[in-house]
Design an enzyme around this catalytic site. Structure first.
Site, PDB file in Angstrom:
ATOM      1  CB  CYS A 183      -0.919   0.009   1.225  1.00  0.00           C
ATOM      2  SG  CYS A 183      -2.111   1.380   1.186  1.00  0.00           S
ATOM      3  CG  ASP A 227      -0.862   4.075   5.200  1.00  0.00           C
ATOM      4  OD1 ASP A 227      -0.004   4.657   5.903  1.00  0.00           O
ATOM      5  OD2 ASP A 227      -2.066   4.013   5.508  1.00  0.00           O
ATOM      6  NE  ARG A 266      -0.972   5.104   8.599  1.00  0.00           N
ATOM      7  CZ  ARG A 266      -2.253   4.882   8.889  1.00  0.00           C
ATOM      8  NH1 ARG A 266      -2.685   5.108  10.125  1.00  0.00           N
ATOM      9  NH2 ARG A 266      -3.092   4.439   7.978  1.00  0.00           N
ATOM     10  CG  HIS A 272      -1.719  -1.134   5.864  1.00  0.00           C
ATOM     11  ND1 HIS A 272      -2.272  -0.120   6.619  1.00  0.00           N
ATOM     12  CD2 HIS A 272      -1.856  -0.747   4.573  1.00  0.00           C
ATOM     13  CE1 HIS A 272      -2.702   0.843   5.807  1.00  0.00           C
ATOM     14  NE2 HIS A 272      -2.465   0.490   4.570  1.00  0.00           N
ATOM     15  CB  CYS A 279      -5.784  -0.634   4.382  1.00  0.00           C
ATOM     16  SG  CYS A 279      -5.429  -0.058   2.707  1.00  0.00           S
TER      17      CYS A 279
HETATM   18 CO    CO Z   1      -3.498   1.159   2.907  1.00  0.00          CO
END
Ligand code: CO
Length: 212
Positions: A44, A46, A48, A100, A103
């Site tokens: 992803c 993302d 993080r 994750h 998400c």
């Molecule tokens: Co995500």
């Protein structure tokens, strides 16, 4: 403040170069000669979930593709080019699809809302829901349903990787890459291997998506 953060990037970078050189004088010269990563990581976008960092790998060790909700879409030229290059040129031994918990992309797909351009992209996640509708509808706990959809999405994206001709051909000829599905826990920083049955999935997939 924003400007300070921006400026600090270049200072960070110089410090990082000094540290790398101090511990390994050949570090940059070696990387400049080429790459031979054993892993392709599809995860992803993302902020993080930084691929190298959570895997404890150095530059040069993992080829990375990231997008919203770690999707592998049939007509996505970007993702498919990455997979083909990783398999045929880099000859990666492992392909990891890493989702994750928490998400935002998966969560958005659970909501009845028009999100513009994202509608088409996240429809892939809704399709995963439809494939596993009975199991997901049976959850009374919203959080548990959401977590399970994250896992099932990883599983289905692994299946999508296995549907490609490059992966089927390479595995038949060389016995690699092996496809793995992982989930990352944002709140504790731990990776979990979903232990998808790669060979079983490959055999089943080849009954219909047999491309070589
Ligand atoms: Co995500």
């Amino acid at each position: 403040m924003t400007n300070e953060l921006y400026q600090s990037i270049f200072e960070n970078n110089r410090r990082w170069v000094e540290e790398k050189r101090a511990s390994d004088p050949e570090f940059f010269a070696r990387l400049a000669r080429g790459q031979k990563p054993e892993f392709l990581y599809i995860g992803c976008a993302d902020s993080r979930v930084p691929a190298n960092e959570i895997m404890g790998l150095e530059p040069g060790q993992v080829f990375v593709h990231r997008n919203i909700a770690n999707l592998v879409v049939n007509i996505d030229v970007n993702a498919n080019s990455v997979i083909q290059y990783a398999v045929e040129q880099l000859k990666v031994r492992h392909i990891v699809v890493c989702g994750h918990y928490g998400c935002g992309g998966v969560k958005a797909a659970l909501q009845s809302e028009d999100m513009g351009l994202l509608n088409g992209w996240l429809r892939e996640v809704r399709d995963v829901y439809r494939l596993h509708e009975k199991e997901l509808d049976a959850f009374t706990d919203e959080q548990a349903r959401y977590d399970r959809l994250v896992e099932l999405n990883v599983h289905e994206q692994c299946v999508n990787v296995i549907k490609t001709a490059f992966v089927q051909r390479s595995y038949r000829r060389h016995g690699f890459p092996i496809v793995h599905g992982w989930v990352y826990h944002l709140d504790e920083g731990l990776l979990r291997d979903l232990e998808i049955p790669f060979v079983d999935i490959l055999d089943r997939i080849r009954r219909i998506y047999h491309l070589d």
